[in-house]
Design a protein around this motif. Structure first.
Motif, short mmCIF file in Angstrom:
data_model
loop_
_atom_site.label_atom_id
_atom_site.label_comp_id
_atom_site.label_asym_id
_atom_site.label_seq_id
_atom_site.Cartn_x
_atom_site.Cartn_y
_atom_site.Cartn_z
N ASP A 248 2.11 -1.99 -10.26
CA ASP A 248 0.73 -1.99 -9.73
C ASP A 248 -0.12 -2.86 -10.66
O ASP A 248 -0.46 -2.47 -11.77
CB ASP A 248 0.22 -0.55 -9.70
N LYS B 233 0.84 -1.18 0.00
CA LYS B 233 0.00 0.00 0.00
C LYS B 233 0.88 1.24 0.00
O LYS B 233 2.07 1.18 0.33
CB LYS B 233 -0.96 0.00 1.18
N GLY C 265 1.08 -6.42 -6.21
CA GLY C 265 2.19 -5.85 -6.98
C GLY C 265 3.20 -6.92 -7.34
O GLY C 265 3.21 -8.01 -6.75
N ASN D 191 -7.24 -6.17 -7.04
CA ASN D 191 -7.65 -5.07 -6.17
C ASN D 191 -8.15 -5.63 -4.85
O ASN D 191 -9.28 -5.41 -4.43
CB ASN D 191 -8.76 -4.28 -6.88
N TYR E 204 -3.51 -1.51 -11.93
CA TYR E 204 -3.41 -0.57 -13.04
C TYR E 204 -3.23 -1.31 -14.37
O TYR E 204 -3.91 -1.02 -15.35
CB TYR E 204 -2.25 0.42 -12.81
N LEU F 91 -2.87 4.65 -2.09
CA LEU F 91 -3.46 3.40 -2.60
C LEU F 91 -3.82 2.48 -1.45
O LEU F 91 -3.03 2.28 -0.53
CB LEU F 91 -2.44 2.65 -3.47
#
Ligand code: MN
Length: 423
Positions: A50, A32, A41, A71, A53, A36
Motif C-alpha cells: 500500500d 481496492k 500499490g 491516494n 501507507y 480501502l
C-alpha cells in the motif's frame, strides 16, 4: 546495471518460486479492498504494498513525493512526476524490501498494515486512459491476415514495411481483469449473402497484444525521436484487444475496424516498468527495405517476453492455445512513438499504445483464433472434448506474460475475461 535489477537481491517478503513479482520487478497498479478506496500499490510475491501507507509513514521521505500522490484512483499524477522520481521510488522500495533491511521488516504494525494479500484486493485499470492507439506491428500476424483475406503472394500491403500501421481505438471500453464482456451484436454479411443481417457475432476473438503506457506529455507540434522515445514510456502491460471477425469483415473498408473492436479491450493490472525489463532486451529483425531516417534507431528496443493465452470453458480446465513472444515485432515501441508524433500529434501521460496481435512463426504461436483456426477452417479441442474455432459464451480467456533469464522471472500477472451471452 540498475541496482534494483540485480538478480542476486532477495526480499524478506516471501516470494514463491515462479512468482511473477520478485523484488527485481516492483510493478505499479491500483487496487481496492473492502475497507480501502482505490489507491496505488506495488506487487511483491503474493502481496501488494500500500503506497499510501508507506508515504504517510515516512518510508518514502526525501524523494520529492507530494502528499496524496498515491491516494488517487489513477497513477497519472505519479507518472507525471517524471522518471527521476518514479525510478527513485522503485530504488527505495527495492532497498526497503531487501532481506537485510530491518526498517519495515521489523516494524510489525507497519508491515502488517502496508502489505495486503492479493487475495484481499481487487485490481483496477491503473491509469486514466485518454487515448488508445492500436498498432499492427507483428509481421507474421499481418502476413497471416493478408494471406487469408487477400493473397499470400501480396499479403503485406505496400506501406507495411515503410511505416508502423495503426488505427485509433476506443479508450472508454478498456476494462480490467476479471470484468466480463457481453458478446457484441452487429451487422454481418457473408460473401454469398445478398444483404447484411443483424445479430450476435459468431466469430468473437481475442488478440494477444502488449501495450505501453506513456510517461511524458508532449505539446502539439512536438516530435519524439526514436532516441528519446523510452523517456516517454512508463512501462508495459498485457492487452487483450477483443475483436468480432464477422463484423470486422463487413465494416472495415475503407476506414478500418470500428464496432468490431470498440466494444472492449482487457488490460492486465500491473504496469511493469521499462526499467525492470532492461535485462530482457533483444535485437529486432533486420529491416529491409531500409526505413526512412526518422524511423532509424540504435540499440536494442525489443523485449523477450513470453506470452500465453488460455481458453477456459465454464466447467472444464483451461487449455493453453497459444505461446508467443513480444520479440516477434517488426516495429519496436520507439519506432511506433516516433511515427505517432512525427506529424506533431501530442501524447498525454496514461495514453495506451498497443502492439497489435503478436504472432510467432509456428502455428501454435499465433495470437488470435482467426489465425489459430485459420479463418474457421480448423478447430482446437478443449480438455472437455468440446471444439473451438472462436470464443464461446461462458468461456474465459486468460492471457499472461513473463520474461525469464538466469533464474530471474519478471512477470505481468494475468488478464482474465469471461464472455457472457448477448443481451
Ligand atoms: Mn488489435
Amino acid at each position: 546495471m540498475i541496482k534494483a535489477n540485480d538478480p542476486t537481491l532477495k526480499s524478506w517478503v516471501e516470494v514463491p518460486k515462479n512468482s511473477d513479482f520478485p523484488i527485481q520487478n516492483l510493478p505499479y497498479g491500483v487496487f481496492k479492498t473492502d475497507y480501502l478506496e482505490p489507491v496505488a500499490g506495488v506487487a511483491i510475491g503474493e502481496y501488494i504494498i500500500d503506497m499510501v501507507y508507506l508515504n504517510e509513514h515516512g518510508y518514502l521521505d526525501g524523494l520529492g513525493l507530494p502528499i496524496g500522490i498515491f491516494n488517487q484512483r489513477y497513477l497519472n499524477d505519479f507518472i507525471s512526476l517524471g522518471k527521476p522520481i518514479t525510478n527513485a521510488v522503485r530504488e527505495r522500495l527495492s532497498e526497503l524490501l531487501r532481506h537485510d533491511n530491518s526498517q519495515l521488516r521489523d516494524n510489525k504494525k507497519d508491515r502488517e498494515l502496508a502489505l495486503i494479500h492479493m487475495d484481499d484486493a481487487k485490481m483496477l485499470v491503473p491509469v486514466r486512459i485518454g487515448d488508445y492507439t492500436d498498432f499492427y506491428s507483428s509481421e507474421q500476424h499481418a502476413y497471416n491476415v493478408g494471406s487469408m483475406f487477400r493473397d499470400p503472394e501480396n499479403a503485406l500491403l505496400p506501406n507495411w514495411k515503410h511505416l508502423p500501421v495503426a488505427y485509433h481505438g476506443r479508450a472508454s471500453s478498456i476494462i480490467p481483469t476479471k470484468v466480463p464482456i457481453i458478446r457484441p451484436k452487429g451487422q454481418t454479411k457473408g460473401p454469398d449473402e445478398a444483404a447484411p443481417s443483424f445479430g450476435p457475432t459468431k466469430r468473437l476473438d481475442f488478440e494477444l497484444e502488449m501495450a505501453f503506457i506513456a510517461a511524458g506529455k508532449t505539446e502539439m507540434g512536438e516530435n519524439i525521436t526514436t532516441a528519446d522515445a523510452e523517456d516517454h514510456i512508463f512501462g508495459f502491460v498485457v492487452f487483450n484487444d477483443w475483436s468480432a471477425r464477422d463484423i470486422q469483415a463487413w465494416e472495415y473498408v475503407p476506414l478500418g475496424p470500428f464496432l468490431a473492436k470498440n466494444f472492449a479491450s482487457s488490460i492486465s493490472p500491473w504496469i511493469v516498468t521499462i526499467e525492470a525489463l532492461d535485462p530482457f532486451r533483444v535485437a529486432g529483425p533486420q529491416q529491409d527495405p531500409k526505413v526512412l531516417p526518422y524511423l532509424e534507431y540504435e540499440g536494442n528496443h525489443h523485449f523477450d517476453v513470453n506470452l500465453e493465452v488460455d481458453i477456459k470453458p465454464e466447467n472444464a480446465d483451461a487449455l493453453t492455445v497459444s505461446r508467443s513472444n513480444f520479440q516477434h515485432m517488426y516495429w519496436n515501441p520507439c519506432q511506433q512513438l516516433a511515427h505517432h508524433t512525427v506529424n506533431g500529434c501530442n501524447i498525454n501521460v496514461g495514453d495506451v499504445f498497443a502492439s497489435g496481435t503478436i504472432s510467432g512463426s509456428s502455428p501454435d504461436s499465433y495470437g488470435s483464433m482467426l489465425e489459430l483456426s485459420w479463418m474457421g477452417t480448423k478447430s482446437i479441442t478443449m480438455k472437455d472434448g468440446s471444439e473451438r474455432k472462436f470464443i464461446n459464451d461462458q468461456d474465459s480467456v486468460i492471457m499472461r506474460g513473463f520474461a525469464e533469464k538466469d533464474g530471474l522471472r519478471i512477470g505481468f500477472g494475468e488478464v482474465e475475461t469471461k464472455v457472457l451471452p448477448s443481451l
